[in-house]
Write a protein that holds these residues in place. Structure first.
Motif, PDB file in Angstrom:
ATOM      1  N   MET A  15       0.805 -12.667  -6.085  1.00 35.87           N
ATOM      2  CA  MET A  15       0.340 -11.432  -5.667  1.00 35.87           C
ATOM      3  C   MET A  15       0.058 -11.243  -4.418  1.00 35.87           C
ATOM      4  SD  MET A  15      -3.713  -9.906  -6.745  1.00 35.87           S
ATOM      5  CE  MET A  15      -4.163  -7.979  -5.875  1.00 35.87           C
ATOM      6  N   HIS A  77      -3.052  -4.960  -7.732  1.00 36.29           N
ATOM      7  CA  HIS A  77      -3.983  -4.891  -7.274  1.00 36.29           C
ATOM      8  C   HIS A  77      -5.056  -4.415  -7.671  1.00 36.29           C
ATOM      9  CE1 HIS A  77      -1.783  -6.344  -3.973  1.00 36.29           C
ATOM     10  NE2 HIS A  77      -1.794  -7.074  -3.708  1.00 36.29           N
ATOM     11  N   THR A 109      -2.052  -0.064  -0.946  1.00 39.17           N
ATOM     12  CA  THR A 109      -1.055  -0.420  -1.734  1.00 39.17           C
ATOM     13  C   THR A 109      -1.015   0.886  -2.470  1.00 39.17           C
ATOM     14  OG1 THR A 109       0.120  -1.521  -3.350  1.00 39.17           O
ATOM     15  CG2 THR A 109      -2.196  -1.707  -3.483  1.00 39.17           C
TER      16      THR A 109
END
Length: 168
Positions: A15, A77, A109
């Motif tokens: 991630m 996310h 993000t």
């Protein structure tokens, strides 16, 4: 060679760390279509589908899906969305319904995946609710139309002109 962002030094899934990115207001708009028979379109317009109000149900499903995106897409996310809107345009001349989703937040993000997930689940919900009337329906054209914020700034799909009112 370009470094892959979702793979670590050993080739394992990873991630992306967005801790050091500057939070900005980010918005994404996506669209998709569901094609259906003229009779099924009329059921939607006339609110005569046996399963109930298909548009309202699909709207709620799309909003819920955007909020659950990180549970569905690996390495995505979890985001604190500040706004999700899912709109429908019944286009009887084309035997289809256009679904558009807008997702917004202030964060590190983008929200493209959330907008795409909202459109996907909203069209799937329309399919589910109308499948008894028309099992031949098709879902088509799911794509990001526009995104704002972050490092890349403002981006629009080259094949789509968006009304300025759509990006509010």
């Amino acid at each position: 060679m370009t470094k892959l962002t979702h793979v670590d030094q050993t080739g394992q899934a990873n991630m992306v760390d967005v801790t050091d990115k500057t939070p900005t207001v980010r918005t994404a708009i996506a669209e998709g279509y569901i094609l259906m028979s003229p009779a099924t379109i009329q059921e939607v317009i006339n609110h005569t589908n046996k399963k109930g109000d298909v548009i309202t149900t699909a709207k709620i499903a799309g909003i819920q899906a955007a909020k659950k995106c990180a549970d569905l897409i690996p390495l995505c996310h979890p985001l604190a969305l500040s706004k999700v809107d899912v709109d429908f345009e019944i286009q009887p001349d084309f035997n289809r319904i256009r679904v558009q989703a807008m997702c917004k937040l202030t964060g590190r993000t983008g929200v493209e995946m959330e907008a795409l997930t909202a459109v996907s689940v909203a069209t799937l919900t329309l399919f589910d609710m109308c499948k008894a009337a028309d099992p031949y329906m098709e879902i088509q054209g799911i794509k990001v139309l526009e995104k704002v914020g972050g490092k890349t700034g403002h981006w629009r799909h080259e094949n789509k002109q968006i009304d300025e009112s759509d990006s509010q």
